[in-house]
Design an enzyme around this catalytic site. Structure first.
Site, PDB file in Angstrom:
ATOM      1  N   CYS A  45      -1.104   0.789  -6.231  1.00 22.54           N
ATOM      2  CA  CYS A  45      -2.150   1.453  -6.994  1.00 22.54           C
ATOM      3  C   CYS A  45      -3.115   2.152  -6.029  1.00 22.54           C
ATOM      4  O   CYS A  45      -3.483   1.598  -5.002  1.00 22.54           O
ATOM      5  CB  CYS A  45      -2.954   0.524  -7.884  1.00 22.54           C
ATOM      6  SG  CYS A  45      -1.959  -0.326  -9.098  1.00 22.54           S
ATOM      7  N   ARG A  87       0.995   5.278  -3.109  1.00 20.23           N
ATOM      8  CA  ARG A  87       0.652   3.871  -3.347  1.00 20.23           C
ATOM      9  C   ARG A  87       1.177   3.367  -4.688  1.00 20.23           C
ATOM     10  O   ARG A  87       1.283   2.165  -4.914  1.00 20.23           O
ATOM     11  CB  ARG A  87      -0.870   3.693  -3.314  1.00 20.23           C
ATOM     12  CG  ARG A  87      -1.500   3.962  -1.976  1.00 20.23           C
ATOM     13  CD  ARG A  87      -2.986   3.701  -2.053  1.00 20.23           C
ATOM     14  NE  ARG A  87      -3.256   2.293  -2.311  1.00 20.23           N
ATOM     15  CZ  ARG A  87      -3.411   1.374  -1.372  1.00 20.23           C
ATOM     16  NH1 ARG A  87      -3.336   1.708  -0.117  1.00 20.23           N
ATOM     17  NH2 ARG A  87      -3.644   0.107  -1.683  1.00 20.23           N
ATOM     18  N   TRP A 108       0.892   1.338 -10.022  1.00 16.09           N
ATOM     19  CA  TRP A 108       2.184   0.690  -9.746  1.00 16.09           C
ATOM     20  C   TRP A 108       2.146  -0.580 -10.598  1.00 16.09           C
ATOM     21  O   TRP A 108       1.443  -1.530 -10.297  1.00 16.09           O
ATOM     22  CB  TRP A 108       2.317   0.360  -8.261  1.00 16.09           C
ATOM     23  CG  TRP A 108       3.659  -0.164  -7.873  1.00 16.09           C
ATOM     24  CD1 TRP A 108       4.759   0.570  -7.536  1.00 16.09           C
ATOM     25  CD2 TRP A 108       4.058  -1.538  -7.777  1.00 16.09           C
ATOM     26  NE1 TRP A 108       5.813  -0.262  -7.237  1.00 16.09           N
ATOM     27  CE2 TRP A 108       5.415  -1.562  -7.373  1.00 16.09           C
ATOM     28  CE3 TRP A 108       3.410  -2.757  -7.989  1.00 16.09           C
ATOM     29  CZ2 TRP A 108       6.127  -2.743  -7.177  1.00 16.09           C
ATOM     30  CZ3 TRP A 108       4.122  -3.933  -7.805  1.00 16.09           C
ATOM     31  CH2 TRP A 108       5.468  -3.910  -7.398  1.00 16.09           C
ATOM     32  N   ASN A 157      -7.013  -2.392  -8.548  1.00 17.45           N
ATOM     33  CA  ASN A 157      -5.808  -2.575  -7.738  1.00 17.45           C
ATOM     34  C   ASN A 157      -5.723  -4.056  -7.400  1.00 17.45           C
ATOM     35  O   ASN A 157      -6.698  -4.627  -6.912  1.00 17.45           O
ATOM     36  CB  ASN A 157      -5.942  -1.734  -6.458  1.00 17.45           C
ATOM     37  CG  ASN A 157      -4.832  -2.023  -5.467  1.00 17.45           C
ATOM     38  OD1 ASN A 157      -3.744  -2.457  -5.841  1.00 17.45           O
ATOM     39  ND2 ASN A 157      -5.104  -1.785  -4.198  1.00 17.45           N
ATOM     40  N   GLY A 158      -4.594  -4.688  -7.688  1.00 17.02           N
ATOM     41  CA  GLY A 158      -4.433  -6.118  -7.412  1.00 17.02           C
ATOM     42  C   GLY A 158      -3.898  -6.844  -8.632  1.00 17.02           C
ATOM     43  O   GLY A 158      -3.366  -6.212  -9.551  1.00 17.02           O
ATOM     44  N   GLU A 217      17.397  -1.674   9.574  1.00 20.88           N
ATOM     45  CA  GLU A 217      16.537  -0.536   9.248  1.00 20.88           C
ATOM     46  C   GLU A 217      17.362   0.595   8.615  1.00 20.88           C
ATOM     47  O   GLU A 217      16.934   1.216   7.648  1.00 20.88           O
ATOM     48  CB  GLU A 217      15.802  -0.071  10.523  1.00 20.88           C
ATOM     49  CG  GLU A 217      14.886   1.117  10.359  1.00 20.88           C
ATOM     50  CD  GLU A 217      13.752   0.923   9.369  1.00 20.88           C
ATOM     51  OE1 GLU A 217      13.627  -0.155   8.764  1.00 20.88           O
ATOM     52  OE2 GLU A 217      13.007   1.893   9.157  1.00 20.88           O
ATOM     53  N   LYS A 224      16.582   1.901   4.823  1.00 20.71           N
ATOM     54  CA  LYS A 224      16.214   3.289   4.553  1.00 20.71           C
ATOM     55  C   LYS A 224      17.101   3.869   3.452  1.00 20.71           C
ATOM     56  O   LYS A 224      16.637   4.546   2.547  1.00 20.71           O
ATOM     57  CB  LYS A 224      16.325   4.167   5.810  1.00 20.71           C
ATOM     58  CG  LYS A 224      15.303   3.931   6.865  1.00 20.71           C
ATOM     59  CD  LYS A 224      13.944   4.545   6.575  1.00 20.71           C
ATOM     60  CE  LYS A 224      12.953   3.581   6.031  1.00 20.71           C
ATOM     61  NZ  LYS A 224      12.274   2.632   6.812  1.00 20.71           N
ATOM     62  N   GLU A 249      16.183   2.320   0.105  1.00 16.78           N
ATOM     63  CA  GLU A 249      14.873   2.757  -0.369  1.00 16.78           C
ATOM     64  C   GLU A 249      14.885   4.150  -0.963  1.00 16.78           C
ATOM     65  O   GLU A 249      14.322   4.381  -2.017  1.00 16.78           O
ATOM     66  CB  GLU A 249      13.888   2.812   0.810  1.00 16.78           C
ATOM     67  CG  GLU A 249      13.200   1.543   1.149  1.00 16.78           C
ATOM     68  CD  GLU A 249      12.111   1.787   2.190  1.00 16.78           C
ATOM     69  OE1 GLU A 249      12.433   2.282   3.282  1.00 16.78           O
ATOM     70  OE2 GLU A 249      10.956   1.476   1.905  1.00 16.78           O
ATOM     71  N   HIS A 268      33.383 -13.015   8.384  1.00 21.32           N
ATOM     72  CA  HIS A 268      33.032 -14.282   7.734  1.00 21.32           C
ATOM     73  C   HIS A 268      32.733 -14.082   6.247  1.00 21.32           C
ATOM     74  O   HIS A 268      32.053 -14.906   5.636  1.00 21.32           O
ATOM     75  CB  HIS A 268      31.845 -14.930   8.457  1.00 21.32           C
ATOM     76  CG  HIS A 268      32.162 -15.283   9.876  1.00 21.32           C
ATOM     77  ND1 HIS A 268      33.009 -16.315  10.215  1.00 21.32           N
ATOM     78  CD2 HIS A 268      31.799 -14.698  11.046  1.00 21.32           C
ATOM     79  CE1 HIS A 268      33.132 -16.376  11.527  1.00 21.32           C
ATOM     80  NE2 HIS A 268      32.420 -15.393  12.054  1.00 21.32           N
ATOM     81  N   LYS A 299       3.771   2.098  -1.156  1.00 11.81           N
ATOM     82  CA  LYS A 299       3.737   2.006   0.311  1.00 11.81           C
ATOM     83  C   LYS A 299       3.049   0.743   0.824  1.00 11.81           C
ATOM     84  O   LYS A 299       3.520   0.124   1.758  1.00 11.81           O
ATOM     85  CB  LYS A 299       3.076   3.246   0.912  1.00 11.81           C
ATOM     86  CG  LYS A 299       3.242   3.270   2.421  1.00 11.81           C
ATOM     87  CD  LYS A 299       3.210   4.650   2.968  1.00 11.81           C
ATOM     88  CE  LYS A 299       3.407   4.658   4.460  1.00 11.81           C
ATOM     89  NZ  LYS A 299       4.805   4.383   4.856  1.00 11.81           N
TER      90      LYS A 299
HETATM   91  C1  AGP Z   1       9.556   0.525   4.892  1.00 14.31           C
HETATM   92  O1  AGP Z   1      10.201   1.740   4.737  1.00 14.31           O
HETATM   93  C2  AGP Z   1       8.910   0.008   3.690  1.00 14.31           C
HETATM   94  N1  AGP Z   1       8.010   0.923   3.121  1.00 14.31           N
HETATM   95  C3  AGP Z   1       8.444  -1.427   3.753  1.00 14.31           C
HETATM   96  O2  AGP Z   1       9.539  -2.226   4.078  1.00 14.31           O
HETATM   97  C4  AGP Z   1       7.269  -1.754   4.718  1.00 14.31           C
HETATM   98  O3  AGP Z   1       7.693  -1.682   6.030  1.00 14.31           O
HETATM   99  C5  AGP Z   1       6.741  -3.162   4.380  1.00 14.31           C
HETATM  100  O4  AGP Z   1       6.287  -3.172   3.062  1.00 14.31           O
HETATM  101  C6  AGP Z   1       5.661  -3.630   5.317  1.00 14.31           C
HETATM  102  O5  AGP Z   1       4.524  -2.836   5.231  1.00 14.31           O
HETATM  103  P1  AGP Z   1       3.370  -2.944   6.301  1.00 14.31           P
HETATM  104  O6  AGP Z   1       3.936  -2.571   7.608  1.00 14.31           O
HETATM  105  O7  AGP Z   1       2.313  -2.013   5.829  1.00 14.31           O
HETATM  106  O8  AGP Z   1       2.891  -4.367   6.326  1.00 14.31           O
END
Ligand code: AGP
Length: 615
Positions: free
Chosen positions: A2, A27, A77, A103-104, A488, A492, A495, A511, A610
């Protein structure tokens, strides 16, 4: 999660708020809303969808709304309640006195709602937020219209996490804010006050920002910005100057922020090295001062983070482990660290890594470590963020604002600073040899140009992404320094392309996962020319024997590897420990172009936000 924007000043508020929301849209972006004033009333406009849709709706409001010199806005969100216009913020109390964005998560919202409903107050939404809104309206009445008193009472009743931004109908030149557990930043530029969830929303107005602390209230008006504790006592606050350029948060000529940010990585690395090294030596002493002699007493080092930041800590662990065999080094996912019976204390250092500095799990983990007496270091990209303020020692990564939801350049900011931190700690411990220090610093210095050469081969990577984007799924495999990259690379792709993709240490394939292989599942293998090349290639062959197409990331000049690959991307050679700095770039570009080929919403992928400020 949010995004909030508030403005009270002398200029029309709607454009300022909408622009602030657009800058924070990463956000949360399932719905959005704005509240503006008109002739003693507060008018709400809400939509399901993106801020661009809200802009259209604001254009349809009565013309006087565009003259409103104060207002609040929100991008959502969803947590409690579906994605509907009714559940979108701002929320309005039944008597119309209070309009609020949040937000929260308010954890005791059910109890408050039941109590208020039994007193005849009708709720309109399914959200937890409405409970705070309706309760505040009641408290404002019982406090005789004393806003500070009502805010004190409200904050003492709410449990959970909240950043609340509030307009009272009968207080036209005021906006009230409260913060517990969710970020909120405020600013005053001489003729207007602002508040937002994220500093990037305010940089077009001022760079001098006041971050709300836990348990603080702010009163915004056109001629002042005041702070109080939840106990109602006034607080003094000096602004922090944030040295970020607002154009850094613009897309420029790029189609997506993510692509722009991938391209900024050589600069991020260069900047980090320039800021923290002298010739072939690490020079972090000015940024972080640990008690003298501490590192010699330390037995245990923990790296703690979530998501991409967690993968960055694996890179750090591997470098540290390769240089010092006598330390007990672990990496921990913050959401687990906080609930395990974790060790800590005087003989432990814990490094908490969070680009946003607001991730709820990482913050909670840091608080636990602090309580255990562990020496804590935070690493974040956002000066003034919660982790920066709560943890005694903070290192700031130098990536600048990252807007794409998928982390790219902040990963680079983290691994470069983590590598330097690891060297710094081992120097203090007297276990880093001068030759390793010079070798690694030299290796890091050579990387930006090498990274640039990979970025320049984007067309080749884009063509491969187009070729493989119809795969039913992907396995990313590699060994040792490549393992965090497999994670990673797979993250990616999940995501932003929404494709099933899993990461495996190459030796683990047989395995179990190997059962899934066939001609429709692509294996991306990271095979730099190290002592483990042959072993990884054997695993690649096992995949080929099951008809899986293989895309290999190999070292330049390793032509023989082509015998094991359907396709290859060659990257420049590096010091073995530093391979992640170069190997991550083709993976980011591959994910980006796969998502582009599939026409995904790259900067705002579905279901994500984010900063993850809820548990
Ligand atoms: C990465 O592409 C993501 N957006 C997510 O995994 C992110 O790295 C994670 O939420 C941690 O966020 P931060 O580094 O702000 O704590």
């Amino acid at each position: 999660m949010c995004g909030i924007m508030g403005y009270v000043g002398k200029s029309p508020a709607s454009g300022i708020i909408l622009e602030g929301l657009a800058r924070q849209e990463y956000r949360g972006y399932d719905s959005a809303g704005i509240a503006l004033r008109r002739e003693g009333e507060i008018i709400n406009a809400k939509i399901v969808g993106r801020v661009s849709e809200l802009v259209r709706k604001v254009g349809e409001l009565p013309p006087e709304c565009s003259q409103s010199t104060s207002g609040i806005g929100h991008t959502r969100w969803a947590t409690h309640g579906g994605v509907t216009e009714t559940n979108a913020h701002p929320h309005e109390s039944a008597d119309g006195m209070v309009v609020l964005v949040h937000n929260g998560i308010i954890e005791n919202s059910r109890e408050i709602r039941d109590e208020l409903e039994s007193n005849g107050i009708r709720f309109r939404t399914e959200t937890d937020t409405e409970a705070a809104c309706q309760l505040l309206a009641v408290l404002y009445g019982t406090c005789g219209g004393d806003a500070l008193k009502a805010m004190r009472k409200l904050t003492s009743r709410l449990t959970g996490a909240f950043a609340l931004v509030i307009m009272f109908r009968d207080r036209p030149d005021e906006i009230w804010c409260a913060r517990k557990g969710s970020p909120l930043v405020t600013a005053f530029d001489g003729s207007a006050s602002y508040c937002a969830s994220d500093p990037t929303a305010l940089l077009g107005h001022t760079h001098d920002l006041c971050f709300l602390e836990e348990g603080e209230l702010a009163l915004l008006s056109s001629d002042d910005l005041k702070f109080y504790g939840f106990d109602g006592q006034p607080r003094d606050k000096s602004p922090i100057h944030l040295n970020w350029d607002s154009v850094m948060a613009d897309k420029g000529h790029y189609e997506h922020f993510m692509r722009k940010e991938i391209g900024e990585q050589p600069d991020v690395l260069r900047l980090t090295i320039d800021a923290h090294t002298i010739v072939t030596n690490v020079a972090l002493e000015k940024s972080i001062t640990l008690p003298k002699g501490l590192m010699k007493k330390i037995r245990r080092v923990q790296f703690v983070a979530c998501g991409t930041s967690y993968y960055a800590t694996i890179v750090a662990r591997d470098i540290m482990e390769s240089l010092d065999g006598n330390l007990d080094i672990s990496v921990e996912v913050a959401s687990e660290y906080r609930y395990r019976n974790i060790r800590g204390g005087e003989d432990t250092i814990a490094v908490f890594v969070s680009q946003s500095g607001e991730t709820a799990d990482t913050l909670a983990a840091a608080r636990i470590a602090k309580a255990l007496g562990t020496h804590c270091i935070a690493m974040t990209n956002v000066r003034g963020s919660t982790i920066d303020r709560e943890v005694e020692h903070t290192l700031l990564s130098l990536a600048g604002p990252e807007v794409g939801v998928a982390a790219t350049k902040t990963f680079m900011g983290q691994i470069s600073l983590l590598a330097l931190l690891v060297m710094h700690l081992l120097k203090e411990r007297e276990t880093l040899s001068a030759s390793d220090e010079a070798r690694l610093i030299g290796g890091l210095r050579s990387l930006p140009a090498l990274q640039q050469s990979v970025i320049e081969r984007e067309d080749e990577i884009a063509a491969l992404a187009k070729k493989y984007c119809k795969s039913k799924g992907f396995f990313f495999i590699g060994r040792r320094e490549c393992v965090p990259l497999t994670m990673e690379g797979a993250l990616k792709l999940k995501e932003i392309a929404y494709l099933p993709s899993e990461a495996y240490a190459a030796g683990e394939m047989k395995h179990g996962p190997i059962a899934m292989l066939d001609e429709k599942l692509t294996v991306v293998a990271l095979v730099p020319d190290t002592d483990l090349r042959e072993k990884t290639l054997s695993n690649v062959e096992e995949c080929r024997a099951r008809n899986a197409p293989t895309l290999l990331i190999v070292s330049e000049g390793d032509h023989d590897a082509s015998a094991h690959a359907n396709d290859m991307i060659a990257v420049p050679r590096t010091e073995p420990e530093l391979f992640p700095f170069i190997g991550v770039i083709p993976l980011q570009l591959f994910a980006y172009h796969t998502a582009r080929s599939l026409d995904r919403d790259i900067d705002m992928p579905r279901n994500l936000a984010k900063s993850v400020t809820v548990e």
